[in-house]
Design a protein around this motif. Structure first.
Motif, short mmCIF file in Angstrom:
data_model
loop_
_atom_site.label_atom_id
_atom_site.label_comp_id
_atom_site.label_asym_id
_atom_site.label_seq_id
_atom_site.Cartn_x
_atom_site.Cartn_y
_atom_site.Cartn_z
N ASP A 8 34.95 21.68 7.72
CA ASP A 8 36.02 21.73 8.71
C ASP A 8 36.11 20.38 9.41
O ASP A 8 35.07 19.75 9.69
N ILE A 9 37.31 19.94 9.69
CA ILE A 9 37.52 18.66 10.35
C ILE A 9 36.86 18.63 11.72
O ILE A 9 36.47 17.58 12.22
N ALA A 10 36.71 19.79 12.35
CA ALA A 10 36.10 19.85 13.68
C ALA A 10 34.58 19.88 13.64
O ALA A 10 33.94 19.94 14.68
N CYS A 11 33.99 19.82 12.46
CA CYS A 11 32.54 19.94 12.29
C CYS A 11 31.88 18.57 12.19
O CYS A 11 32.04 17.88 11.17
N PRO A 12 31.11 18.15 13.20
CA PRO A 12 30.49 16.83 13.14
C PRO A 12 29.46 16.70 12.02
O PRO A 12 29.31 15.62 11.43
N TRP A 13 28.76 17.79 11.70
CA TRP A 13 27.78 17.71 10.62
C TRP A 13 28.47 17.59 9.26
O TRP A 13 27.88 17.07 8.31
N CYS A 14 29.72 18.07 9.15
CA CYS A 14 30.48 17.86 7.91
C CYS A 14 30.79 16.37 7.74
O CYS A 14 30.75 15.83 6.63
N TYR A 15 31.12 15.72 8.82
CA TYR A 15 31.39 14.28 8.85
C TYR A 15 30.16 13.50 8.39
O TYR A 15 30.23 12.63 7.50
N VAL A 16 29.01 13.84 8.95
CA VAL A 16 27.76 13.19 8.59
C VAL A 16 27.34 13.58 7.17
O VAL A 16 26.91 12.74 6.37
N GLY A 17 27.47 14.86 6.85
CA GLY A 17 27.06 15.35 5.54
C GLY A 17 27.85 14.72 4.40
O GLY A 17 27.30 14.46 3.33
N LYS A 18 29.13 14.50 4.62
CA LYS A 18 29.95 13.85 3.59
C LYS A 18 29.42 12.46 3.29
O LYS A 18 29.32 12.04 2.13
N ALA A 19 29.05 11.71 4.33
CA ALA A 19 28.52 10.37 4.13
C ALA A 19 27.20 10.41 3.38
O ALA A 19 26.94 9.57 2.49
N ARG A 20 26.35 11.36 3.70
CA ARG A 20 25.06 11.46 3.02
C ARG A 20 25.24 11.85 1.56
O ARG A 20 24.57 11.30 0.67
N PHE A 21 26.14 12.80 1.31
CA PHE A 21 26.39 13.19 -0.08
C PHE A 21 26.96 12.01 -0.87
O PHE A 21 26.56 11.77 -2.01
N GLU A 22 27.88 11.28 -0.26
CA GLU A 22 28.50 10.16 -0.98
C GLU A 22 27.49 9.05 -1.26
O GLU A 22 27.60 8.35 -2.27
N LYS A 23 26.50 8.90 -0.39
CA LYS A 23 25.44 7.92 -0.66
C LYS A 23 24.66 8.32 -1.91
O LYS A 23 24.36 7.48 -2.77
N ALA A 24 24.36 9.61 -2.02
CA ALA A 24 23.65 10.10 -3.21
C ALA A 24 24.53 9.99 -4.44
O ALA A 24 24.07 9.57 -5.51
N LEU A 25 25.81 10.33 -4.32
CA LEU A 25 26.70 10.28 -5.46
C LEU A 25 26.90 8.86 -5.96
O LEU A 25 26.97 8.62 -7.17
N GLU A 79 23.81 9.36 17.10
CA GLU A 79 22.73 8.62 16.46
C GLU A 79 22.67 8.92 14.97
O GLU A 79 22.46 8.02 14.15
N ASN A 80 22.83 10.19 14.61
CA ASN A 80 22.84 10.57 13.19
C ASN A 80 24.01 9.93 12.46
O ASN A 80 23.87 9.47 11.32
N ALA A 81 25.18 9.92 13.10
CA ALA A 81 26.34 9.30 12.48
C ALA A 81 26.12 7.79 12.30
O ALA A 81 26.40 7.23 11.24
N ALA A 82 25.58 7.15 13.33
CA ALA A 82 25.35 5.71 13.26
C ALA A 82 24.38 5.36 12.14
O ALA A 82 24.53 4.33 11.47
N ALA A 83 23.40 6.23 11.90
CA ALA A 83 22.43 5.98 10.83
C ALA A 83 23.10 5.98 9.46
O ALA A 83 22.56 5.41 8.51
N GLU A 84 24.26 6.62 9.36
CA GLU A 84 25.01 6.65 8.10
C GLU A 84 26.14 5.64 8.09
O GLU A 84 27.00 5.66 7.21
N GLN A 197 22.24 17.74 4.63
CA GLN A 197 20.90 17.39 4.17
C GLN A 197 20.76 15.88 3.98
O GLN A 197 21.75 15.16 3.82
N PRO A 198 19.54 15.37 3.97
CA PRO A 198 19.34 13.94 3.67
C PRO A 198 19.88 13.60 2.28
O PRO A 198 19.94 14.46 1.39
N ALA A 199 20.23 12.35 2.08
CA ALA A 199 20.77 11.92 0.79
C ALA A 199 19.82 12.24 -0.35
O ALA A 199 20.26 12.56 -1.47
N GLU A 200 18.51 12.18 -0.09
CA GLU A 200 17.53 12.46 -1.14
C GLU A 200 17.66 13.88 -1.67
O GLU A 200 17.45 14.13 -2.87
N VAL A 201 17.98 14.81 -0.80
CA VAL A 201 18.16 16.20 -1.23
C VAL A 201 19.38 16.32 -2.14
O VAL A 201 19.34 17.00 -3.18
N PHE A 202 20.46 15.64 -1.78
CA PHE A 202 21.65 15.66 -2.63
C PHE A 202 21.37 14.99 -3.98
O PHE A 202 21.85 15.44 -5.02
#
Length: 238
Positions: A8-25, A79-84, A197-202
């Motif tokens: 969901d666009i309103a979900c901050p963890w979706c925002y962060v999670g997308k970046a982590r998944f894309e790092k793994a991909l 902080e989590n977003a900045a880390a990504e 999840q962390p990129a390593e999990v993806f």
């Protein structure tokens, strides 16, 4: 291999999670063979269009937080977003109904611009001061930036039923799969991953899903039919 992401666009963890998944991909050796599809999930489906307000009071009401707890939660998300490598406004953001944005994401999927649009919507909602909930023209601007036709986007926004069934179908499917929160990642309809999840999990999940793909089962003798191959085409038999 197909990866479906309920978010969901309103979900901050979706925002962060997308970046982590894309790092793994990006580091996945078979990334060119992976199709990513974004699916709809509303965190607040009963909220009326036009009903928007500041995030902090919403968090206090919905989760029983104190103002201090809500602000601290936003600070940690920042902080989590900045880390990504993501920008994140920890103060001044608003919150509202996302149904129309999900409808536009289905249009964007048909036009091959879904990933571009969802990325811009996330950026606008979490990193920019101008609201995506109070002004449809802001959403139109983002859709055009993603590569969609502005008139077509306005036509979809003007027709409340356009792509509405597709959004609801995604949400029903999420429930059937057992997803009660987002982000929720499904790899080849075999593996599910909940949360940012962390990129390593993806990375591990992508490798496992790729390695467990079912081999092709031959339904006929490989030598029994004419075909073309690297050495040419079989000569018709008399």
């Amino acid at each position: 291999m197909r990866v479906e992401i309920w978010s969901d666009i309103a979900c901050p963890w979706c925002y962060v999670g997308k970046a982590r998944f894309e790092k793994a991909l990006a580091a996945f050796p078979h990334r060119d063979g992976v199709e990513v599809v974004h699916r709809s999930f509303e965190l607040d489906p009963g909220r009326a269009k036009g009903d928007s307000g500041p995030v902090i009071p919403m968090l206090m009401r919905k989760y029983g937080m104190t103002e201090e707890q809500a602000r601290e939660g936003e600070r940690r998300l920042g902080e989590n977003a900045a880390a990504e490598g993501l920008d994140y406004l920890t103060e001044g953001r608003d919150h509202g109904n996302t149904f129309d944005m999900h409808r536009l994401l289905h249009l964007a999927k048909e036009r091959g611009r879904q990933d571009e649009l969802i990325g811009l919507l996330y950026r606008a909602n979490f990193a920019e001061e101008r609201s995506v909930f109070e002004d449809d023209e802001r959403v139109v601007e983002l859709a055009v930036e993603a590569g969609l036709d502005g008139d077509e986007v306005r036509a979809v926004l003007a027709d409340a039923e356009k792509y509405a069934d597709e959004v609801r179908a995604d949400e029903r499917e999420a429930a059937e799969l057992g997803a009660n929160g987002v982000p929720f990642f499904v790899l080849d309809r075999k593996y599910g991953i909940s949360g940012a999840q962390p990129a390593e999990v993806f990375t591990q999940a992508l490798e496992q899903a790729w390695g467990s793909r079912s081999p092709l089962t031959a339904l006929a003798d490989a030598d029994g039919g004419e075909a073309c191959g690297p050495d040419g085409c079989a000569v018709p038999r008399g």
